[in-house]
Design a protein around this motif. Structure first.
Motif, short mmCIF file in Angstrom:
data_model
loop_
_atom_site.label_atom_id
_atom_site.label_comp_id
_atom_site.label_asym_id
_atom_site.label_seq_id
_atom_site.Cartn_x
_atom_site.Cartn_y
_atom_site.Cartn_z
N MET A 61 35.47 -35.94 -18.14
CA MET A 61 36.18 -37.68 -18.21
C MET A 61 37.53 -37.48 -18.58
O MET A 61 38.14 -36.84 -18.98
CB MET A 61 35.26 -37.83 -19.37
CG MET A 61 33.52 -38.05 -20.15
SD MET A 61 33.66 -38.00 -21.49
CE MET A 61 33.91 -39.52 -21.73
N ILE A 92 40.48 -40.30 -19.23
CA ILE A 92 40.08 -41.87 -20.27
C ILE A 92 41.83 -41.93 -20.45
O ILE A 92 42.02 -41.51 -20.98
CB ILE A 92 40.12 -41.11 -21.92
CG1 ILE A 92 38.42 -40.64 -21.46
CG2 ILE A 92 39.60 -42.89 -22.09
CD1 ILE A 92 38.21 -39.72 -22.92
N ASP A 115 40.96 -45.61 -28.73
CA ASP A 115 40.37 -44.96 -27.37
C ASP A 115 38.99 -44.16 -27.31
O ASP A 115 38.42 -44.15 -26.39
CB ASP A 115 41.30 -45.18 -25.73
CG ASP A 115 42.03 -46.59 -25.10
OD1 ASP A 115 42.46 -47.46 -26.81
OD2 ASP A 115 42.56 -46.59 -24.45
N ALA A 167 35.48 -43.90 -26.05
CA ALA A 167 34.42 -43.37 -25.09
C ALA A 167 33.62 -42.80 -25.20
O ALA A 167 32.76 -42.49 -24.87
CB ALA A 167 35.82 -42.71 -24.34
N GLU A 168 33.85 -42.35 -26.78
CA GLU A 168 32.79 -40.84 -27.19
C GLU A 168 31.59 -41.26 -27.46
O GLU A 168 30.28 -41.17 -27.75
CB GLU A 168 33.29 -40.07 -28.26
CG GLU A 168 32.85 -38.86 -29.56
CD GLU A 168 32.21 -38.03 -28.09
OE1 GLU A 168 31.47 -37.58 -28.43
OE2 GLU A 168 32.92 -37.70 -27.53
N TYR A 212 37.77 -32.94 -26.51
CA TYR A 212 38.79 -33.27 -26.01
C TYR A 212 39.61 -32.40 -26.19
O TYR A 212 39.71 -30.81 -26.46
CB TYR A 212 38.99 -34.15 -27.06
CG TYR A 212 38.09 -35.23 -27.10
CD1 TYR A 212 38.57 -36.71 -26.47
CD2 TYR A 212 36.58 -35.95 -27.31
CE1 TYR A 212 38.18 -37.50 -26.02
CE2 TYR A 212 36.12 -36.81 -27.28
CZ TYR A 212 36.73 -37.82 -26.32
OH TYR A 212 36.11 -38.91 -26.08
N ALA A 231 37.25 -34.09 -22.38
CA ALA A 231 37.63 -34.96 -22.08
C ALA A 231 38.71 -34.63 -22.50
O ALA A 231 39.71 -34.27 -22.81
CB ALA A 231 37.33 -36.17 -23.20
N VAL A 278 36.87 -42.90 -17.39
CA VAL A 278 36.74 -43.65 -18.24
C VAL A 278 37.41 -45.11 -18.40
O VAL A 278 38.92 -44.03 -18.75
CB VAL A 278 35.86 -42.79 -18.74
CG1 VAL A 278 35.63 -43.93 -20.15
CG2 VAL A 278 34.86 -42.40 -19.05
N SER A 279 37.58 -46.60 -18.45
CA SER A 279 37.80 -47.11 -18.66
C SER A 279 37.71 -47.48 -19.97
O SER A 279 36.89 -48.04 -19.73
CB SER A 279 38.77 -48.22 -17.71
OG SER A 279 38.94 -47.94 -16.09
N VAL A 280 38.95 -48.15 -20.60
CA VAL A 280 38.74 -48.64 -22.05
C VAL A 280 39.37 -49.40 -22.27
O VAL A 280 40.74 -49.47 -22.26
CB VAL A 280 38.41 -47.45 -23.40
CG1 VAL A 280 38.60 -48.04 -24.72
CG2 VAL A 280 38.29 -46.21 -23.09
N VAL A 294 34.16 -50.58 -22.28
CA VAL A 294 34.28 -49.37 -21.69
C VAL A 294 33.43 -49.20 -20.63
O VAL A 294 32.23 -49.69 -20.36
CB VAL A 294 33.29 -48.07 -22.94
CG1 VAL A 294 33.62 -46.97 -21.76
CG2 VAL A 294 34.40 -48.40 -24.21
N GLY A 353 32.35 -46.73 -17.08
CA GLY A 353 32.36 -46.02 -16.86
C GLY A 353 32.01 -45.81 -15.04
O GLY A 353 31.51 -46.94 -14.82
#
Length: 213
Positions: free
Chosen positions: A1, A3, A10, A14-15, A28, A75, A109-111, A136, A138
Motif C-alpha cells: 500500500m 499511502i 493518514d 488507511a489501516e 508499516y 504499507a 491509497v489516497s487519504v 479514503v 483505494g
C-alpha cells in the motif's frame, strides 16, 4: 500500500479502511526516530512493523521484502514527509522497487481530510475532530516487474495517488471557505503553493529541522 501523507493520522485511516475491508493489518515502514519514542516503540516492535533508518535503509528494505514474499501487506508513505501543499509530492522509489522484486501489486491509497485533524503547524483539538469527515480512496492495484524504469513507474504511482486525492476532494462533504488553510492553493485554498512547499522543504533540509532517522 502506497499511502498519501498530508497529516499525521493518514496511516490510521488507511489501516481502518484495510481492516474494514478485509480484516487485515498492514506492516508499516516506521522511522527509527518514531520507533524510539517510549509510547510508540512497544507497539511498533510488538506488532511487527518495519523500522527504517533513512541513512541506512538496506535492512528495512530486506525486512519489508521478506514480509511481502510471505504474503503480508506492507504499507509505505512514499512521500517521506508531510506535503504542506496538500498535493502529492514526488515519491521515493522504494514502493515500486519492492513490489517489482516481490512480484506483488502496489495499491495506491489516497487519504483526504485527516490533515484537518492533525498535521504540521495545525494541532489536534476535540472541537475540530468532532464529526470531521475523512475520505479514503483505494486505486486499482498496479503490477510491476523487474527490469522496469523505476523513475517512470514511480511517477505513474504518484499520478495514481493524486488522482485518488482529486476524487476524494470532489466527493468531500465540506465546502471550504475561500482561503481555507486545508485546501490546496490551486483550488483557492490557503495551503502552500508547490513552489512554496519546495522552498520550505529545502529550508528544513538545510537547517536540519524535522530531520528523521
Amino acid at each position: 500500500m502506497a499511502i498519501t501523507h498530508f497529516g499525521y493520522l493518514d496511516f490510521a485511516f488507511a489501516e481502518l479502511a484495510l481492516w474494514h475491508h478485509a480484516r487485515i493489518q498492514a506492516r508499516y515502514l516506521i522511522t527509527k526516530r518514531m520507533a524510539s519514542l517510549w509510547f510508540v516503540g512497544p507497539f511498533v516492535y510488538g506488532l511487527g512493523h518495519v523500522v527504517t533508518d533513512r541513512r541506512a535503509g538496506a535492512d528495512a528494505y530486506a525486512d519489508a521484502l521478506e514480509k511481502l514474499r510471505a504474503g503480508e501487506y506492507v504499507a509505505i508513505l512514499p512521500e517521506a514527509g508531510v506535503s504542506r501543499s496538500y498535493t502529492v509530492r514526488g515519491l521515493k522509489t522504494g514502493a515500486v522497487r519492492l513490489t517489482a522484486e516481490a512480484c506483488v501489486p502496489v495499491i495506491p491509497v489516497s487519504v483526504w481530510g485527516a490533515h484537518r485533524l492533525l498535521t504540521r503547524s495545525h494541532g489536534f483539538s476535540v472541537r475540530k475532530a468532532w464529526r470531521t469527515p475523512v475520505r479514503v480512496h483505494g486505486g486499482e492495484p498496479i503490477r510491476h516487474s523487474e527490469g522496469i524504469d523505476v523513475a517512470v513507474e514511480t511517477e505513474k504511482l504518484r499520478a495514481a495517488v493524486q488522482e485518488g486525492i482529486d476524487r476524494c476532494i470532489g466527493d468531500f462533504p465540506v465546502i471550504p471557505e475561500p482561503g481555507a488553510w486545508w485546501q490546496p492553493a490551486h483550488l483557492g485554498g490557503g495551503a502552500m503553493t508547490e513552489e512554496e512547499r519546495v522552498a520550505a522543504d529545502a529550508y528544513d533540509l538545510s537547517t536540519g529541522r524535522h530531520s528523521r532517522g
